[in-house]
Design a protein around this motif. Structure first.
Motif, PDB file in Angstrom:
ATOM      1  N   GLY A 295      47.933 -71.234 -53.417  1.00  0.00           N
ATOM      2  CA  GLY A 295      46.888 -70.598 -52.856  1.00  0.00           C
ATOM      3  C   GLY A 295      45.575 -70.977 -53.074  1.00  0.00           C
ATOM      4  O   GLY A 295      44.728 -70.354 -52.811  1.00  0.00           O
ATOM      5  N   LEU A 296      45.380 -72.339 -53.634  1.00  0.00           N
ATOM      6  CA  LEU A 296      44.100 -72.739 -53.904  1.00  0.00           C
ATOM      7  C   LEU A 296      43.556 -73.902 -53.181  1.00  0.00           C
ATOM      8  O   LEU A 296      42.392 -74.367 -53.335  1.00  0.00           O
TER       9      LEU A 296
ATOM     10  N   ARG B  10      39.810 -75.838 -53.019  1.00  0.00           N
ATOM     11  CA  ARG B  10      39.837 -77.255 -53.094  1.00  0.00           C
ATOM     12  C   ARG B  10      38.791 -77.824 -51.796  1.00  0.00           C
ATOM     13  O   ARG B  10      38.151 -78.735 -52.220  1.00  0.00           O
ATOM     14  N   ARG B  11      39.250 -77.355 -50.635  1.00  0.00           N
ATOM     15  CA  ARG B  11      38.327 -77.509 -49.478  1.00  0.00           C
ATOM     16  C   ARG B  11      37.148 -77.352 -49.791  1.00  0.00           C
ATOM     17  O   ARG B  11      36.179 -78.279 -49.326  1.00  0.00           O
TER      18      ARG B  11
ATOM     19  N   ARG C 124      35.322 -77.030 -52.607  1.00  0.00           N
ATOM     20  CA  ARG C 124      34.934 -78.124 -53.657  1.00  0.00           C
ATOM     21  C   ARG C 124      34.527 -79.678 -52.980  1.00  0.00           C
ATOM     22  O   ARG C 124      33.640 -80.026 -53.349  1.00  0.00           O
ATOM     23  N   VAL C 125      35.611 -80.097 -52.193  1.00  0.00           N
ATOM     24  CA  VAL C 125      35.439 -81.295 -51.679  1.00  0.00           C
ATOM     25  C   VAL C 125      34.107 -81.382 -50.773  1.00  0.00           C
ATOM     26  O   VAL C 125      33.444 -82.272 -50.911  1.00  0.00           O
ATOM     27  N   ALA C 126      33.958 -80.327 -49.971  1.00  0.00           N
ATOM     28  CA  ALA C 126      32.841 -80.195 -49.209  1.00  0.00           C
ATOM     29  C   ALA C 126      31.373 -80.482 -50.206  1.00  0.00           C
ATOM     30  O   ALA C 126      30.552 -81.077 -49.693  1.00  0.00           O
ATOM     31  N   GLU C 127      31.475 -79.313 -51.018  1.00  0.00           N
ATOM     32  CA  GLU C 127      30.119 -79.291 -51.984  1.00  0.00           C
ATOM     33  C   GLU C 127      30.061 -80.919 -52.717  1.00  0.00           C
ATOM     34  O   GLU C 127      28.935 -81.480 -52.789  1.00  0.00           O
ATOM     35  N   LEU C 128      31.161 -81.524 -53.115  1.00  0.00           N
ATOM     36  CA  LEU C 128      31.120 -82.906 -53.567  1.00  0.00           C
ATOM     37  C   LEU C 128      30.567 -83.983 -52.855  1.00  0.00           C
ATOM     38  O   LEU C 128      29.913 -84.571 -53.204  1.00  0.00           O
ATOM     39  N   LEU C 129      31.021 -83.918 -51.745  1.00  0.00           N
ATOM     40  CA  LEU C 129      30.601 -84.985 -50.544  1.00  0.00           C
ATOM     41  C   LEU C 129      29.101 -84.592 -50.012  1.00  0.00           C
ATOM     42  O   LEU C 129      28.219 -85.570 -50.118  1.00  0.00           O
ATOM     43  N   CYS C 130      28.797 -83.427 -50.226  1.00  0.00           N
ATOM     44  CA  CYS C 130      27.373 -82.872 -49.847  1.00  0.00           C
ATOM     45  C   CYS C 130      26.407 -83.695 -50.832  1.00  0.00           C
ATOM     46  O   CYS C 130      25.273 -84.237 -50.526  1.00  0.00           O
ATOM     47  N   ASP C 131      26.827 -83.526 -52.128  1.00  0.00           N
ATOM     48  CA  ASP C 131      25.872 -83.964 -53.143  1.00  0.00           C
ATOM     49  C   ASP C 131      25.998 -85.323 -53.223  1.00  0.00           C
ATOM     50  O   ASP C 131      24.827 -85.979 -53.612  1.00  0.00           O
ATOM     51  N   PHE C 132      27.054 -85.902 -52.788  1.00  0.00           N
ATOM     52  CA  PHE C 132      27.189 -87.292 -52.849  1.00  0.00           C
ATOM     53  C   PHE C 132      26.361 -87.966 -51.892  1.00  0.00           C
ATOM     54  O   PHE C 132      25.361 -89.099 -52.000  1.00  0.00           O
ATOM     55  N   TYR C 133      26.304 -87.621 -50.741  1.00  0.00           N
ATOM     56  CA  TYR C 133      25.628 -87.907 -49.290  1.00  0.00           C
ATOM     57  C   TYR C 133      24.114 -87.783 -49.893  1.00  0.00           C
ATOM     58  O   TYR C 133      23.019 -88.746 -49.511  1.00  0.00           O
ATOM     59  N   GLY C 134      23.610 -86.618 -50.534  1.00  0.00           N
ATOM     60  CA  GLY C 134      22.250 -86.335 -50.960  1.00  0.00           C
ATOM     61  C   GLY C 134      21.676 -87.623 -51.849  1.00  0.00           C
ATOM     62  O   GLY C 134      20.823 -88.121 -51.701  1.00  0.00           O
TER      63      GLY C 134
ATOM     64  N   LYS D  36      47.946 -79.700 -50.175  1.00  0.00           N
ATOM     65  CA  LYS D  36      47.244 -79.469 -51.472  1.00  0.00           C
ATOM     66  C   LYS D  36      47.314 -80.953 -51.934  1.00  0.00           C
ATOM     67  O   LYS D  36      46.308 -81.334 -52.710  1.00  0.00           O
ATOM     68  N   ALA D  37      48.330 -81.720 -51.685  1.00  0.00           N
ATOM     69  CA  ALA D  37      48.346 -83.488 -52.258  1.00  0.00           C
ATOM     70  C   ALA D  37      47.356 -84.205 -51.811  1.00  0.00           C
ATOM     71  O   ALA D  37      46.614 -84.854 -52.349  1.00  0.00           O
ATOM     72  N   VAL D  38      47.128 -84.102 -50.237  1.00  0.00           N
ATOM     73  CA  VAL D  38      45.945 -84.657 -49.539  1.00  0.00           C
ATOM     74  C   VAL D  38      44.634 -84.089 -50.145  1.00  0.00           C
ATOM     75  O   VAL D  38      43.709 -84.960 -50.497  1.00  0.00           O
ATOM     76  N   LEU D  39      44.216 -82.886 -50.359  1.00  0.00           N
ATOM     77  CA  LEU D  39      43.124 -82.279 -50.936  1.00  0.00           C
ATOM     78  C   LEU D  39      42.948 -82.764 -52.344  1.00  0.00           C
ATOM     79  O   LEU D  39      41.737 -83.050 -52.628  1.00  0.00           O
ATOM     80  N   LYS D  40      43.825 -82.968 -53.016  1.00  0.00           N
ATOM     81  CA  LYS D  40      43.736 -83.330 -54.635  1.00  0.00           C
ATOM     82  C   LYS D  40      43.087 -84.752 -54.547  1.00  0.00           C
ATOM     83  O   LYS D  40      42.531 -85.137 -55.112  1.00  0.00           O
ATOM     84  N   GLN D  41      43.768 -85.605 -53.335  1.00  0.00           N
ATOM     85  CA  GLN D  41      43.609 -87.096 -53.360  1.00  0.00           C
ATOM     86  C   GLN D  41      42.058 -87.099 -52.967  1.00  0.00           C
ATOM     87  O   GLN D  41      41.206 -87.635 -53.505  1.00  0.00           O
ATOM     88  N   CYS D  42      41.659 -86.266 -52.046  1.00  0.00           N
ATOM     89  CA  CYS D  42      40.224 -86.250 -51.475  1.00  0.00           C
ATOM     90  C   CYS D  42      39.213 -85.595 -52.689  1.00  0.00           C
ATOM     91  O   CYS D  42      38.087 -86.111 -52.533  1.00  0.00           O
ATOM     92  N   TYR D  43      39.661 -84.832 -53.528  1.00  0.00           N
ATOM     93  CA  TYR D  43      38.699 -84.251 -54.546  1.00  0.00           C
ATOM     94  C   TYR D  43      38.625 -85.223 -55.385  1.00  0.00           C
ATOM     95  O   TYR D  43      37.517 -85.543 -55.788  1.00  0.00           O
ATOM     96  N   LEU D  44      39.592 -85.928 -55.781  1.00  0.00           N
ATOM     97  CA  LEU D  44      39.270 -87.119 -57.024  1.00  0.00           C
ATOM     98  C   LEU D  44      38.248 -88.289 -56.272  1.00  0.00           C
ATOM     99  O   LEU D  44      37.518 -88.743 -57.114  1.00  0.00           O
TER     100      LEU D  44
END
Length: 182
Positions: free
Chosen positions: A4-5, A9-10, A12-22, A79-87
Motif C-alpha cells: 500500500g505504499l 513511493r511515486r 517521493r520519486v517525483a520530489e527527488l527528481l524535481c530537486d535533482f533537476y533544480g 513496487k520493485a520498479v518504484l524502489k529502483q527509481c527511488y534509489l
C-alpha cells in the motif's frame, strides 16, 4: 499482496527528481571561465569547471531500469520498479547536492578573491591573503563529504515533512555512485 505504499513511493520519486533537476539547472547555469584569463588555473576556477564536468556526468548517466521480476502480481512488480527509481533519483539528487555545495564554496572563493584583488592583478602585497583563500577553499571542500550531504538532505527532507521511510542508506547511494563511475 501489495504493502500500500506505492503512492508514497511515486510522490517521493517525483520530489527527488524535481530537486535533482533544480540543482542541475543551477549547476549548469554558473560560469566556469574567469573574465581574467590569468585566473583560469587558480583553485577556485578549477573547482568550478570540475563541478560542471561532474554535473554533466551525473546528468548523462542513464537510469538503471533493470528490475528483476517480482512475484505477487502487478502491484509487487510496480513496487520493485518504484524502489529502483527511488534509489536512482535519491542518488542523483545526493550527487547533485554535493556538486552544488562544492560549486557554492568555489563561488565564495571567487568573490573573496575579487575583494582581495579589488579588480587588479595579483601582487606580492596580497599573495598571503590569496594563499589563505586557497587554504579556506580546500578546507571548505573537504567538509563536503557523502556523510555531510546525506545528513543535510535528510534534515531538510524531514523538516519539510517529506516521506523518508524508505530512503536508501548512505551505503546504497555510494554503491550507486561507484557503479556509475565506470
Amino acid at each position: 499482496m501489495s504493502d500500500g505504499l506505492n503512492e508514497y513511493r511515486r510522490a517521493r520519486v517525483a520530489e527527488l527528481l524535481c530537486d535533482f533537476y533544480g540543482l542541475q539547472y543551477i549547476i549548469t547555469s554558473v560560469p566556469v571561465d574567469p573574465d581574467n584569463s590569468e585566473d583560469y588555473l587558480t583553485e577556485g576556477w578549477a573547482a568550478m569547471r570540475q563541478c560542471m564536468i561532474d554535473g554533466q556526468r551525473i546528468l548523462d548517466t542513464g537510469a538503471d531500469t533493470s528490475v528483476p521480476g517480482a512475484s505477487g502480481g502487478s502491484a509487487e512488480q510496480e513496487k520493485a520498479v518504484l524502489k529502483q527509481c527511488y534509489l536512482d533519483a535519491f542518488s542523483r539528487r545526493h550527487e547533485a547536492q554535493k556538486i552544488y555545495l562544492r560549486q557554492t564554496a568555489a563561488q565564495r572563493w571567487i568573490q573573496w578573491r575579487e575583494q582581495v584583488l579589488m579588480g587588479g592583478q595579483s601582487h606580492s602585497e596580497v599573495n598571503s591573503q590569496l594563499r589563505s583563500l586557497d587554504q579556506q577553499l580546500r578546507s571548505d571542500l573537504s567538509i563536503i563529504t557523502d556523510e555531510y550531504v546525506y545528513a543535510e538532505l535528510h534534515t531538510s527532507d524531514t523538516g519539510m515533512g517529506r516521506w523518508t521511510a524508505e530512503d536508501p542508506s548512505l551505503r546504497a547511494v555510494q554503491r550507486w555512485v561507484r557503479s556509475r563511475r565506470g
